[in-house]
Design an enzyme around this catalytic site. Structure first.
Site, PDB file in Angstrom:
ATOM      1  N   LYS A   6     -21.898  16.203  10.382  1.00  0.00           N
ATOM      2  CA  LYS A   6     -20.585  16.782  11.301  1.00  0.00           C
ATOM      3  C   LYS A   6     -19.997  15.729  12.265  1.00  0.00           C
ATOM      4  CE  LYS A   6     -17.567  19.770  12.574  1.00  0.00           C
ATOM      5  NZ  LYS A   6     -16.353  20.122  11.437  1.00  0.00           N
ATOM      6  N   SER A  48       0.837  -1.216   0.076  1.00  0.00           N
ATOM      7  CA  SER A  48      -0.045   0.107   0.127  1.00  0.00           C
ATOM      8  C   SER A  48       0.881   1.075   0.058  1.00  0.00           C
ATOM      9  CB  SER A  48      -1.069  -0.006   1.060  1.00  0.00           C
ATOM     10  OG  SER A  48      -2.290   0.427   0.892  1.00  0.00           O
TER      11      SER A  48
END
Length: 339
Positions: A203, A151
């Site tokens: 949020k 990765s």
């Protein structure tokens, strides 16, 4: 009672009181001095660790290849944490590359990669810094894959002109992940309810005490998809491959060194010594050229390694283990990381 006895009692009392006062004063003074010493020591250590990491890098006075160890999880520098055992030091390596750009003794860079990957931001920042080095100096960068180069570790290596992999290496894992830990059922069982006062319905998405809505999953997926497209583009450019071809093999899986060579993710399978010999021959410098890494001159690296080793042998409490799970597996950070 005789006068002599009274005087003796009074004198004894005065001595006892004096000794007591002296002892209290001594303890108070000692405590103050100890606190001062602790504060001064802490201040000195913090100053040493927060100072310019680049200042401690003394480059060799003869021709050398700069070695950058991409080891452990890739992320923000751990030098501010004395107890960190992670060996990757992001800030140190960025400064090291800058110094090598200006050194006529530097002849190239060798990336030694042994990492499962890490944060998207730091992986990309290191890649871009290496590409800047190549552009400014026209010097070669080679990479060696040890036990794993997955990765983010593979992402950074796309700056390399050539990649060698140990025959037992696992590599690839081209993809992006965001992990979150949901504790809502546990909270419900314990009678705990998370309350967030927010400016918008999304949020607080990802909070441990709340379930994700479909809209929130889509939001996070869009971030993952964007980072994935960036990763695919970097691999396509670095390995001179078509984007569609990269996507065929970039489903997050890992590959053995042999498999990786067959699909052009690495160039050669061999030992570290094999690569150094080939690097010297192809780049046109001596096989006994100095390979230099800055860690040994890094004070912060010394401290973090020392205290990190101590931390590794101290058993963790259940709370520590729970915190590790949340921090490492469910912190919501966008990562190029192999689980």
């Amino acid at each position: 009672m005789k006068t002599k006895q009274i005087i003796s009692i009074v004198v004894t009392g005065v001595v006892v009181i004096a000794v007591g006062i002296t002892g209290v004063a001594s303890n108070v003074l000692g405590s103050k001095l100890m606190q001062k010493n602790k504060a001064e020591t802490s201040s000195i250590v913090k100053e040493m660790l927060s100072s310019d990491v680049g200042a401690s890098i003394d480059l060799p006075e003869k021709d050398f290849i700069g070695v950058i160890n991409i080891e452990g999880e890739i992320g923000a520098s751990s030098s501010n944490s004395l107890t960190s055992s992670n060996t990757y030091n992001h800030d140190l390596y960025l400064k090291y590359i800058e110094k090598m750009e200006k050194s006529d003794k530097n002849k190239g860079i060798l990336l030694f990669v042994d990492s499962p990957g890490g944060a998207v931001y730091e992986s990309d920042e290191m890649y871009l810094k290496l590409m800047e080095y190549k552009e400014k100096t026209k010097r070669p960068i080679w990479a060696y894959f040890a036990s794993q180069a997955c990765s983010g570790g593979y992402y950074i290596s796309m700056a390399a002109d050539k990649i060698y992999a140990n025959r037992n290496c696992w590599t690839g894992s081209i993809g992006v992940i965001v992990s979150l830990t949901n504790c809502k059922k546990l909270y419900d069982k314990l009678g705990i309810k998370e309350i967030d006062i927010t400016s918008g319905k999304n949020k607080a998405m990802g909070s441990q005490g709340l379930d994700l809505t479909k809209e929130q999953r889509d939001i996070l997926q869009s971030l993952v998809d964007e980072a994935y497209d960036q990763f695919v583009g970097i691999v396509a450019e670095g390995r001179n491959m078509d984007t569609d071809k990269v996507k065929e093999i970039a489903d997050g899986r890992i590959y053995s060194a042999k498999q990786a060579k067959e699909i052009n993710l690495v160039d050669e399978v061999g030992s570290f010594e094999d690569e150094k010999k080939a690097f010297a021959k192809e780049a046109g410098f001596s096989e006994d050229i100095t390979y230099y890494t800055p860690e040994n001159n890094s004070l912060s690296g010394m401290f973090s390694s020392l205290f990190g080793a101590v931390k590794d042998i101290v058993p963790k409490s259940d709370i520590d283990l729970a915190e590790d799970i949340v921090e490492n597996n469910g912190n919501g950070v966008l990562k190029y990381y192999a689980k």
